[in-house]
Design a protein around this motif. Structure first.
Motif, PDB file in Angstrom:
ATOM      1  N   ASN A 252      -6.668   6.914   4.928  1.00  0.00           N
ATOM      2  CA  ASN A 252      -7.348   5.672   3.862  1.00  0.00           C
ATOM      3  C   ASN A 252      -6.113   4.048   3.853  1.00  0.00           C
ATOM      4  OD1 ASN A 252      -9.074   7.783   2.752  1.00  0.00           O
ATOM      5  ND2 ASN A 252      -7.439   8.424   1.325  1.00  0.00           N
ATOM      6  N   THR A 253      -5.157   4.385   4.362  1.00  0.00           N
ATOM      7  CA  THR A 253      -3.926   3.309   3.947  1.00  0.00           C
ATOM      8  C   THR A 253      -4.226   2.627   6.034  1.00  0.00           C
ATOM      9  OG1 THR A 253      -1.951   4.841   4.118  1.00  0.00           O
ATOM     10  CG2 THR A 253      -1.520   2.753   4.402  1.00  0.00           C
ATOM     11  N   PHE A 254      -5.068   2.825   6.701  1.00  0.00           N
ATOM     12  CA  PHE A 254      -5.245   2.343   7.419  1.00  0.00           C
ATOM     13  C   PHE A 254      -6.467   1.594   7.380  1.00  0.00           C
ATOM     14  CE2 PHE A 254      -1.872   4.590   9.048  1.00  0.00           C
ATOM     15  CZ  PHE A 254      -1.155   3.801   9.625  1.00  0.00           C
ATOM     16  N   GLY A 255      -7.628   2.530   6.701  1.00  0.00           N
ATOM     17  CA  GLY A 255      -8.672   1.459   6.966  1.00  0.00           C
ATOM     18  C   GLY A 255      -8.604  -0.020   5.779  1.00  0.00           C
TER      19      GLY A 255
ATOM     20  N   ASP B 268       2.167  15.249   0.390  1.00  0.00           N
ATOM     21  CA  ASP B 268       2.735  16.038   0.445  1.00  0.00           C
ATOM     22  C   ASP B 268       1.635  16.817   1.983  1.00  0.00           C
ATOM     23  OD1 ASP B 268       4.605  16.390  -1.448  1.00  0.00           O
ATOM     24  OD2 ASP B 268       4.348  17.890  -1.951  1.00  0.00           O
ATOM     25  N   GLU B 269       0.449  16.405   1.291  1.00  0.00           N
ATOM     26  CA  GLU B 269      -0.610  16.178   3.074  1.00  0.00           C
ATOM     27  C   GLU B 269      -0.922  15.710   3.558  1.00  0.00           C
ATOM     28  OE1 GLU B 269      -3.526  14.208  -0.342  1.00  0.00           O
ATOM     29  OE2 GLU B 269      -1.197  15.295   0.310  1.00  0.00           O
ATOM     30  N   LEU B 270      -0.199  14.476   3.422  1.00  0.00           N
ATOM     31  CA  LEU B 270       0.345  13.390   4.741  1.00  0.00           C
ATOM     32  C   LEU B 270       0.723  13.150   5.401  1.00  0.00           C
ATOM     33  CD1 LEU B 270      -1.366  10.594   1.862  1.00  0.00           C
ATOM     34  CD2 LEU B 270      -2.338  12.421   3.298  1.00  0.00           C
ATOM     35  N   VAL B 271      -0.213  12.841   6.422  1.00  0.00           N
ATOM     36  CA  VAL B 271       1.319  12.074   8.048  1.00  0.00           C
ATOM     37  C   VAL B 271       0.694  11.469   8.606  1.00  0.00           C
ATOM     38  CG1 VAL B 271       1.908  14.577   8.239  1.00  0.00           C
ATOM     39  CG2 VAL B 271      -0.019  14.294   9.786  1.00  0.00           C
ATOM     40  N   MET B 272       1.420  10.314   9.329  1.00  0.00           N
ATOM     41  CA  MET B 272       1.073   9.378   9.672  1.00  0.00           C
ATOM     42  C   MET B 272       0.067   9.032  10.806  1.00  0.00           C
ATOM     43  SD  MET B 272       1.933   6.454   7.668  1.00  0.00           S
ATOM     44  CE  MET B 272       2.275   5.005   8.465  1.00  0.00           C
ATOM     45  N   PRO B 273      -0.168   8.451  11.199  1.00  0.00           N
ATOM     46  CA  PRO B 273      -1.504   8.542  12.587  1.00  0.00           C
ATOM     47  C   PRO B 273      -0.118   8.716  13.565  1.00  0.00           C
ATOM     48  CG  PRO B 273      -2.359   6.651  11.434  1.00  0.00           C
ATOM     49  CD  PRO B 273      -1.409   7.499  10.916  1.00  0.00           C
ATOM     50  N   GLY B 274      -0.363   9.916  14.333  1.00  0.00           N
ATOM     51  CA  GLY B 274       0.717   9.761  15.713  1.00  0.00           C
ATOM     52  C   GLY B 274       1.364  11.168  15.335  1.00  0.00           C
ATOM     53  N   GLU B 275       1.386  11.474  14.114  1.00  0.00           N
ATOM     54  CA  GLU B 275       2.093  12.686  14.062  1.00  0.00           C
ATOM     55  C   GLU B 275       1.920  13.932  14.391  1.00  0.00           C
ATOM     56  OE1 GLU B 275       4.167  11.965  10.131  1.00  0.00           O
ATOM     57  OE2 GLU B 275       5.427  10.185  11.244  1.00  0.00           O
ATOM     58  N   THR B 276       2.361  15.038  14.090  1.00  0.00           N
ATOM     59  CA  THR B 276       1.713  16.180  14.435  1.00  0.00           C
ATOM     60  C   THR B 276       1.515  16.700  12.700  1.00  0.00           C
ATOM     61  OG1 THR B 276       2.672  17.087  16.990  1.00  0.00           O
ATOM     62  CG2 THR B 276       1.779  18.855  15.136  1.00  0.00           C
ATOM     63  N   PRO B 277       0.303  17.044  12.526  1.00  0.00           N
ATOM     64  CA  PRO B 277       0.207  17.673  10.912  1.00  0.00           C
ATOM     65  C   PRO B 277       0.571  19.096  10.527  1.00  0.00           C
ATOM     66  CG  PRO B 277      -1.606  16.823  11.907  1.00  0.00           C
ATOM     67  CD  PRO B 277      -0.693  16.576  12.848  1.00  0.00           C
ATOM     68  N   GLY B 278       1.138  19.914  10.096  1.00  0.00           N
ATOM     69  CA  GLY B 278       2.009  21.045  10.295  1.00  0.00           C
ATOM     70  C   GLY B 278       0.391  21.461   8.774  1.00  0.00           C
ATOM     71  N   PRO B 279       0.528  22.728   9.137  1.00  0.00           N
ATOM     72  CA  PRO B 279       0.029  23.792   8.140  1.00  0.00           C
ATOM     73  C   PRO B 279      -1.000  23.147   6.944  1.00  0.00           C
ATOM     74  CG  PRO B 279       1.497  25.126   9.046  1.00  0.00           C
ATOM     75  CD  PRO B 279       1.640  24.122   9.010  1.00  0.00           C
ATOM     76  N   GLY B 280      -1.940  22.701   6.862  1.00  0.00           N
ATOM     77  CA  GLY B 280      -2.422  22.722   5.583  1.00  0.00           C
ATOM     78  C   GLY B 280      -2.387  20.516   5.328  1.00  0.00           C
TER      79      GLY B 280
ATOM     80  N   LEU C 269       0.709  -1.588  -0.327  1.00  0.00           N
ATOM     81  CA  LEU C 269       0.170  -0.428   0.196  1.00  0.00           C
ATOM     82  C   LEU C 269       0.615   1.430   0.063  1.00  0.00           C
ATOM     83  CD1 LEU C 269      -2.774  -0.419   2.553  1.00  0.00           C
ATOM     84  CD2 LEU C 269      -3.312  -0.977  -0.112  1.00  0.00           C
ATOM     85  N   ILE C 270       0.526   2.248  -0.985  1.00  0.00           N
ATOM     86  CA  ILE C 270       1.220   3.080  -1.110  1.00  0.00           C
ATOM     87  C   ILE C 270       0.408   4.827  -1.192  1.00  0.00           C
ATOM     88  CG2 ILE C 270       2.872   4.803  -2.701  1.00  0.00           C
ATOM     89  CD1 ILE C 270       4.304   2.169  -3.840  1.00  0.00           C
ATOM     90  N   SER C 271       1.058   4.651   0.203  1.00  0.00           N
ATOM     91  CA  SER C 271      -0.367   6.563  -0.156  1.00  0.00           C
ATOM     92  C   SER C 271       0.885   7.890  -0.251  1.00  0.00           C
ATOM     93  CB  SER C 271      -1.096   6.525   1.592  1.00  0.00           C
ATOM     94  OG  SER C 271      -1.985   6.580   2.140  1.00  0.00           O
TER      95      SER C 271
END
Length: 388
Positions: free
Chosen positions: A196-199, A178-190, A173-175
């Motif tokens: 989807n990957t985990f579902g 640039d807008e994506l971060v993994m669960p547990g990380e702190t998203p930046g602006p935008g 699975l390849i997500s």
């Protein structure tokens, strides 16, 4: 754009049943049986008592008949002698019925004094389970079949220690984005979380696949090339996002540069229009849209049947019908898979069908299928749905 059915046919043509491997019985639950398996013994292997009581000759059974107890038969400890006229053997549930006996009088129907028993009540059935009453040597469990806990118990009883199963599909699975971060990380602006990957991983593993989550591929050609390189060896590569035609949607271009033979692009469905299928070397490739609900709906409609084909199973997609609990407006030119809730009273589409709303998908338990240009439907009209 092609129809959903045509797209699915193209995807199924990209894959075939995987090789057979043998696994220990203890590891076979949930796997797909690849070859018929035959019983190596019969069950029960001997005539067995179904009750605690006394084994006697059936021809001698009558009210007030008396018998001399000459021994005992228990589970794992059979009586080795023979029951003669006027004789009985104390027997327990599951124990082998001794030679010469053809009836078990339950202990509640007799009076025992020392080694003598007397039948005090008119006996009913013979209380004997015949040898081979469950299955016989050579009886089979037919493939293909996803093995349940009951199947595992049956295989064990058949004395089958190793089970031939299909190899689990290896799915990468390849997500992308640039807008994506993994669960547990702190998203930046935008930025948003890569949900989807985990579902999809959960959905595919539930189908019987082995799934690898690769690092998020950023919207740059080198990053996408590296992601495809990490995916080498997979039976199926699934990309999420980047399959449209915007300036930052590079998946198709990079995949083609790496030798992908594209089978189709764009499907006349909602949600899930920007769907892509093809082949990269020995691996099939499916490019899913990036909208969360679109990706998950495509997982149910396309990925699940593809995995089933790889496991040697028939397409298990089953459409059912139910009456509408609420009216529906007319549908547009694309097949629409609407999130909906099915109750004993019927089915109702969720109010908001925005393809970004995972909360609505989690609320739904079915997808309500609308054909292209389906007219408005009143309450009570019969519609088709797919169970989630």
């Amino acid at each position: 754009m092609i129809s959903v059915r045509t797209a699915l046919d193209h995807l199924l043509d990209l894959v075939s049943p995987l090789a057979v491997e043998h696994v220990p019985l203890a590891e076979a639950f949930g796997r797909v049986l690849a070859k018929d398996v035959a019983a190596r013994r019969e069950q029960p292997p001997f005539a067995a008592s179904t009750m605690d009581g006394y084994a006697v000759n059936k021809a001698e059974v009558e009210l007030h008949a008396m018998f001399k107890v000459i021994g005992e038969s228990a589970a794992g400890h059979r009586f080795d002698g023979r029951v003669g006229p006027g004789q009985a053997v104390r027997i327990f549930t599951g124990a082998p019925v001794p030679d010469g006996a053809s009836f078990v009088v339950i202990q509640e129907d007799v009076d025992r004094k020392g080694n003598l028993i007397t039948i005090l009540d008119q006996p009913g059935g013979d209380n004997i389970r015949p040898a081979g009453g469950d299955f016989k040597i050579g009886d089979i469990i037919a493939a293909p079949k996803r093995l349940s806990s009951a199947d595992i118990a049956l295989l064990a009883s058949m004395n089958v220690p190793q089970v031939p199963v299909r190899r689990k599909p290896d799915i990468a699975l390849i997500s992308t984005g640039d807008e994506l971060v993994m669960p547990g990380e702190t998203p930046g602006p935008g930025q948003i979380i890569a949900s989807n990957t985990f579902g999809l991983k959960a959905l595919l593993e539930d189908c019987g696949a082995s799934v690898r989550i690769l690092p998020i591929a950023r919207d740059q050609k080198p990053a996408l090339e590296a992601a495809f390189n990490f995916a080498k060896g997979a039976d199926l590569v699934v990309t999420i996002g980047g399959a449209s035609v915007g300036d930052h949607d590079l998946v198709a271009q990079v995949a083609q540069d790496l030798g992908m033979e594209q089978s189709f692009y764009k499907v006349a469905m909602r949600p899930g229009k920007p769907l892509m299928g093809g082949r990269m070397g020995t691996a099939a490739m499916i490019g899913l849209p990036g909208n969360p609900v679109s990706a998950m709906v495509c997982g149910h409609v396309f990925l699940k049947p593809v995995v089933e084909r790889m496991l040697g199973l028939p397409d298990g997609t089953t459409f059912k019908t139910a009456p509408l609990r609420e009216p529906l407006s007319k549908n547009g030119p694309r097949e629409h898979y609407m999130r909906a809730v099915l109750t004993p009273d019927g089915i109702a589409a969720c109010e908001n069908q925005d393809s970004a709303l995972l909360s609505v998908l989690a609320e739904a338990n079915v997808l309500l299928l609308r054909p292209p240009h389906d007219p408005a439907r009143d309450t009570g009209a019969t519609v088709t749905y797919l169970t989630l």
